[in-house]
Design a protein around this motif. Structure first.
Motif, PDB file in Angstrom:
ATOM      1  N   ARG A 146      34.327 -19.773  28.208  1.00  0.00           N
ATOM      2  CA  ARG A 146      33.130 -19.969  26.804  1.00  0.00           C
ATOM      3  C   ARG A 146      33.492 -18.668  25.828  1.00  0.00           C
ATOM      4  NH1 ARG A 146      28.765 -22.800  30.289  1.00  0.00           N
ATOM      5  NH2 ARG A 146      29.245 -25.006  30.674  1.00  0.00           N
ATOM      6  N   VAL A 147      33.088 -18.168  26.597  1.00  0.00           N
ATOM      7  CA  VAL A 147      33.228 -16.113  25.515  1.00  0.00           C
ATOM      8  C   VAL A 147      34.275 -16.508  24.881  1.00  0.00           C
ATOM      9  CG1 VAL A 147      33.424 -13.863  25.947  1.00  0.00           C
ATOM     10  CG2 VAL A 147      31.741 -15.468  27.197  1.00  0.00           C
ATOM     11  N   ALA A 148      35.949 -16.938  25.493  1.00  0.00           N
ATOM     12  CA  ALA A 148      36.960 -16.822  24.627  1.00  0.00           C
ATOM     13  C   ALA A 148      36.631 -18.064  23.733  1.00  0.00           C
ATOM     14  CB  ALA A 148      38.067 -17.103  25.889  1.00  0.00           C
ATOM     15  N   ALA A 176      25.108  -6.088  17.588  1.00  0.00           N
ATOM     16  CA  ALA A 176      26.418  -6.055  18.580  1.00  0.00           C
ATOM     17  C   ALA A 176      27.698  -5.737  17.601  1.00  0.00           C
ATOM     18  CB  ALA A 176      26.818  -7.828  18.280  1.00  0.00           C
ATOM     19  N   ALA A 177      27.842  -5.188  16.597  1.00  0.00           N
ATOM     20  CA  ALA A 177      29.219  -4.585  15.594  1.00  0.00           C
ATOM     21  C   ALA A 177      29.198  -3.014  16.551  1.00  0.00           C
ATOM     22  CB  ALA A 177      29.119  -4.576  14.398  1.00  0.00           C
ATOM     23  N   HIS A 178      27.643  -2.661  16.703  1.00  0.00           N
ATOM     24  CA  HIS A 178      27.633  -1.615  16.911  1.00  0.00           C
ATOM     25  C   HIS A 178      28.187  -1.335  18.296  1.00  0.00           C
ATOM     26  CE1 HIS A 178      25.858   2.374  17.490  1.00  0.00           C
ATOM     27  NE2 HIS A 178      24.821   2.051  18.450  1.00  0.00           N
ATOM     28  N   PHE A 179      27.681  -1.802  19.092  1.00  0.00           N
ATOM     29  CA  PHE A 179      27.924  -1.286  20.289  1.00  0.00           C
ATOM     30  C   PHE A 179      29.288  -2.266  21.014  1.00  0.00           C
ATOM     31  CE2 PHE A 179      22.957  -2.017  21.411  1.00  0.00           C
ATOM     32  CZ  PHE A 179      23.208  -0.460  21.545  1.00  0.00           C
ATOM     33  N   GLY A 180      29.069  -3.328  20.479  1.00  0.00           N
ATOM     34  CA  GLY A 180      30.922  -3.123  20.510  1.00  0.00           C
ATOM     35  C   GLY A 180      31.958  -3.038  20.018  1.00  0.00           C
ATOM     36  N   GLN A 181      31.519  -1.823  18.763  1.00  0.00           N
ATOM     37  CA  GLN A 181      32.738  -1.472  18.139  1.00  0.00           C
ATOM     38  C   GLN A 181      33.397  -1.337  17.328  1.00  0.00           C
ATOM     39  OE1 GLN A 181      33.484   2.692  20.284  1.00  0.00           O
ATOM     40  NE2 GLN A 181      33.098   1.318  22.497  1.00  0.00           N
ATOM     41  N   GLY A 182      32.882  -3.123  16.736  1.00  0.00           N
ATOM     42  CA  GLY A 182      33.861  -3.385  15.376  1.00  0.00           C
ATOM     43  C   GLY A 182      33.389  -5.009  15.296  1.00  0.00           C
ATOM     44  N   GLN A 183      33.761  -5.589  14.821  1.00  0.00           N
ATOM     45  CA  GLN A 183      33.424  -6.608  13.693  1.00  0.00           C
ATOM     46  C   GLN A 183      34.490  -7.915  13.764  1.00  0.00           C
ATOM     47  OE1 GLN A 183      32.076  -6.631  11.356  1.00  0.00           O
ATOM     48  NE2 GLN A 183      30.750  -4.493  11.879  1.00  0.00           N
ATOM     49  N   ASP A 184      35.298  -7.955  14.792  1.00  0.00           N
ATOM     50  CA  ASP A 184      36.318  -8.826  14.945  1.00  0.00           C
ATOM     51  C   ASP A 184      34.873  -9.376  15.958  1.00  0.00           C
ATOM     52  OD1 ASP A 184      36.754  -7.426  17.493  1.00  0.00           O
ATOM     53  OD2 ASP A 184      38.773  -7.636  17.888  1.00  0.00           O
ATOM     54  N   GLY A 185      35.633 -10.659  16.495  1.00  0.00           N
ATOM     55  CA  GLY A 185      35.444 -11.899  17.474  1.00  0.00           C
ATOM     56  C   GLY A 185      34.981 -11.168  18.540  1.00  0.00           C
ATOM     57  N   ARG A 186      36.223 -10.062  19.278  1.00  0.00           N
ATOM     58  CA  ARG A 186      35.585  -9.679  20.435  1.00  0.00           C
ATOM     59  C   ARG A 186      35.019  -8.936  20.957  1.00  0.00           C
ATOM     60  NH1 ARG A 186      38.901  -8.780  25.536  1.00  0.00           N
ATOM     61  NH2 ARG A 186      39.359  -6.839  26.233  1.00  0.00           N
ATOM     62  N   ALA A 187      34.805  -7.775  19.667  1.00  0.00           N
ATOM     63  CA  ALA A 187      33.791  -6.678  19.684  1.00  0.00           C
ATOM     64  C   ALA A 187      32.788  -7.007  19.817  1.00  0.00           C
ATOM     65  CB  ALA A 187      34.332  -5.896  18.875  1.00  0.00           C
ATOM     66  N   LEU A 188      32.700  -8.343  19.225  1.00  0.00           N
ATOM     67  CA  LEU A 188      30.890  -8.612  18.575  1.00  0.00           C
ATOM     68  C   LEU A 188      30.580  -9.548  20.236  1.00  0.00           C
ATOM     69  CD1 LEU A 188      31.292  -9.947  14.940  1.00  0.00           C
ATOM     70  CD2 LEU A 188      30.313  -8.144  15.606  1.00  0.00           C
ATOM     71  N   MET A 189      31.393 -10.175  20.554  1.00  0.00           N
ATOM     72  CA  MET A 189      30.783 -10.589  21.802  1.00  0.00           C
ATOM     73  C   MET A 189      31.172  -9.450  22.975  1.00  0.00           C
ATOM     74  SD  MET A 189      30.068 -13.964  22.039  1.00  0.00           S
ATOM     75  CE  MET A 189      29.584 -13.891  22.843  1.00  0.00           C
ATOM     76  N   LEU A 247      33.055 -11.432  32.705  1.00  0.00           N
ATOM     77  CA  LEU A 247      33.496 -12.743  31.703  1.00  0.00           C
ATOM     78  C   LEU A 247      35.116 -12.050  31.287  1.00  0.00           C
ATOM     79  CD1 LEU A 247      29.753 -12.029  30.451  1.00  0.00           C
ATOM     80  CD2 LEU A 247      31.388 -14.261  31.865  1.00  0.00           C
ATOM     81  N   PHE A 248      35.159 -11.091  31.308  1.00  0.00           N
ATOM     82  CA  PHE A 248      36.911 -10.808  30.278  1.00  0.00           C
ATOM     83  C   PHE A 248      37.424  -9.941  31.465  1.00  0.00           C
ATOM     84  CE2 PHE A 248      33.281 -10.386  27.647  1.00  0.00           C
ATOM     85  CZ  PHE A 248      33.971 -10.294  26.009  1.00  0.00           C
ATOM     86  N   ASP A 249      38.352 -10.677  32.177  1.00  0.00           N
ATOM     87  CA  ASP A 249      38.751 -10.364  32.806  1.00  0.00           C
ATOM     88  C   ASP A 249      39.824 -11.304  33.587  1.00  0.00           C
ATOM     89  OD1 ASP A 249      38.861 -13.326  33.757  1.00  0.00           O
ATOM     90  OD2 ASP A 249      37.580 -13.496  36.032  1.00  0.00           O
ATOM     91  N   GLY A 250      40.395 -12.031  32.293  1.00  0.00           N
ATOM     92  CA  GLY A 250      41.913 -12.239  31.936  1.00  0.00           C
ATOM     93  C   GLY A 250      42.134 -13.693  33.079  1.00  0.00           C
ATOM     94  N   ALA A 251      41.338 -14.155  33.692  1.00  0.00           N
ATOM     95  CA  ALA A 251      41.274 -14.892  34.488  1.00  0.00           C
ATOM     96  C   ALA A 251      41.741 -16.878  33.851  1.00  0.00           C
ATOM     97  CB  ALA A 251      40.415 -15.271  35.952  1.00  0.00           C
ATOM     98  N   GLY A 252      42.637 -17.217  34.024  1.00  0.00           N
ATOM     99  CA  GLY A 252      42.484 -18.930  33.384  1.00  0.00           C
ATOM    100  C   GLY A 252      42.510 -18.368  31.877  1.00  0.00           C
TER     101      GLY A 252
END
Length: 386
Positions: free
Chosen positions: A6-8, A59-72, A86-91
Motif C-alpha cells: 500500500r505504501v508503494a 513530510a518533505a522535511h523529514f523525508g528529505q525530498g519531494q518525490d513520492g518515496r521521500a514524502l511517504m 514497511l520498507f523491507d523490499g519483500a513482495g
C-alpha cells in the motif's frame, strides 16, 4: 495488499501527481491499473496520499525530498510507523531505507513548514486568526470528521441514530446543530445503509448545517451558489420554505433533483434568467466560491494550488455575487453571505466592502466557525436594508 504494498502504491500515485496530475485523477488512474486492489486497499492508499497532501511540507522535511518515496518516508516517520517493516523490499513493498534516509533531521525551524502552509499564506492566517493560527493550521493537517444531517422532516435525530447503529454506523450528537450527527464508527458504510438510501440522512458538515440554522425566517428562499445543493436540501427540510437553487455551473446541480426526491422534498432549479423573473426573494443565500481554506482537511490539495492572484480573483467574484443578488431581495429580506474560508479577506473584509458600496445596509449578524471536530471553518453574515 500488504501494508508495504500500500505504501508503494501511494509512492507511485504521488510521483504521478508530481507530473501535474490532480490527486483524484492519479488515484483513479492507479485503481484502473490495479484491479487486484480491494476496497480496503484503495481506501488505505487514498488515506496515505491525502495525509501527505495535508502535511506535505513536514513530510518533505523529514523525508528529505519531494518525490513520492521521500514524502511517504517523512509522513510515516511523523506518524511513528515502523519504517523497517514497511520498507523491507519483500513482495511489492518498497526497498529498505538507506543510511541517509534513516538520518532524520530535527523539527523544522521555519513556521510555514511547521504549519504546513505556503509561505505567503502564513501572514494571512495570523492576521485572520490571531492566537488561533497554530491550532487551526494543525487541525487542517488531520483527517476530516464525517458529519450527517438528519432529515427532520421525515424522522428524528434519535431515530436516525438508532437506525444507523443497527446498520453498523455509530454516531454522537454534534454541538453545532440540532440536526447534526458526528460519525464515530462505520463512516464508509453510510451510503450503503437504508437510512441514507431512504433520504433520512445526508452527508453535510456540522458548521455548514449551523450556517443554515442561523438563516432567518422567510418563505421564498434562493440558494444562489447552490453547488451540489447541500444547503438547499437543508433549507427544503424546513417545510415552511419554498426553495430555489441556482449555480453559475448548472452541472454541479445535476444530482440535486434525485437527492431532493430521495429526501421527500422539492427544489426548483433556476437558470440566470429565471432567477431574475422569479425575484424578489425573502432570503438569498450566497455560499460564495472561496479558497476553501476552512475545509482543507477534506480537499488538502487546495492550499498548495491557491495563489495570491487567485485569492484576489475570488474576492472580486464574492463582491460581484453580493452586488448582483442584493437587488433581488424583497423589502425586509435578508441576504446571507457564507464561505468555508478562515481568511478575513474573504469574510469580514467582504462584508465591510459591501457595506461601503451600499448605503442604507447593515450586518446585524456575523459568526465564525473554527476548524474543529464538530465542523469545518466557516463564516456567515446577514445583510439587511436599514
Amino acid at each position: 495488499m500488504t501494508p508495504g504494498a500500500r505504501v508503494a502504491a501511494a509512492i507511485e500515485i504521488l510521483d504521478d501527481m508530481s507530473q501535474g496530475r490532480a490527486a483524484e485523477q492519479a488515484l483513479t488512474r492507479w485503481a484502473r491499473n490495479s484491479r487486484f486492489a480491494g476496497s480496503k486497499d484503495r481506501a488505505a492508499v487514498r488515506d496515505h496520499v491525502f495525509d501527505v497532501l495535508r502535511c506535505r511540507r513536514t513530510a518533505a522535511h523529514f523525508g528529505q525530498g519531494q518525490d513520492g518515496r521521500a514524502l511517504m518516508i517523512g509522513l510515516l516517520h511523523q506518524q511513528g510507523a515502523d519504517l523497517s517493516a514497511l520498507f523491507d523490499g519483500a513482495g511489492h513493498a518498497p526497498p529498505p531505507l538507506s543510511d541517509k534516509e534513516r538520518a532524520f533531521p530535527g523539527p523544522p525551524a521555519d513556521l510555514s513548514t511547521a504549519l504546513n502552509l505556503p509561505d505567503w499564506l502564513v501572514p494571512l492566517f495570523e492576521a485572520s486568526l490571531g492566537a488561533d493560527t497554530t491550532a487551526t493550521a494543525q487541525a487542517l493537517q488531520t483527517r476530516a470528521p464525517v458529519h450527517l444531517r438528519v432529515n427532520v422532516a421525515r424522522t428524528t435525530v434519535l431515530q436516525a441514530a438508532e437506525k444507523l447503529a443497527l446498520e453498523g454506523v455509530d454516531t454522537e450528537r454534534n454541538s453545532l446543530s440540532p440536526t447534526a450527527l458526528t460519525v464515530t464508527q462505520g463512516a464508509r458504510r453510510i451510503k450503503q445503509t437504508s437510512v441514507f438510501k431512504e433520504g433520512l440522512v445526508e452527508l453535510q458538515d456540522g458548521a455548514s448545517q449551523a450556517v443554515v440554522d442561523a438563516i432567518p425566517a422567510g418563505r421564498k428562499v434562493l440558494d444562489y451558489c447552490a453547488g451540489g445543493g447541500g444547503k438547499a436540501l437543508a433549507l427544503a427540510a424546513q417545510t415552511s420554505r419554498r426553495v430555489y437553487a441556482h449555480d453559475a455551473d448548472p452541472n454541479r446541480m445535476t444530482d440535486l433533483p434525485e437527492r431532493a426526491n430521495r429526501a421527500g422534498t422539492s427544489i426548483a432549479i433556476l437558470n440566470h434568467d429565471q432567477v431574475l423573473k422569479t425575484a424578489p426573494y425573502d432570503v438569498i443565500l450566497c455560499d460564495a466560491p472561496c479558497s476553501g481554506s476552512g475545509a482543507w482537511r477534506r480537499a488538502p490539495g487546495g492550499k498548495w494550488l491557491l495563489t495570491p492572484d487567485r485569492l484576489t480573483a475570488l474576492t472580486q467574484i464574492q463582491d460581484d455575487i453580493l452586488d448582483a443578488t442584493a437587488p433581488l431581495l424583497s423589502s425586509g429580506g435578508t441576504l446571507v453571505y457564507a464561505t468555508c474560508s478562515v481568511l478575513a479577506s474573504e469574510n469580514e473584509d467582504r462584508v465591510a466592502a459591501f457595506l461601503d458600496r451600499h448605503a442604507g445596509w447593515a450586518s446585524p449578524f456575523q459568526r465564525r466557525f473554527g476548524v474543529t471536530s464538530q465542523g469545518d471553518g466557516f463564516f456567515t453574515a446577514h445583510l439587511t436594508r436599514e
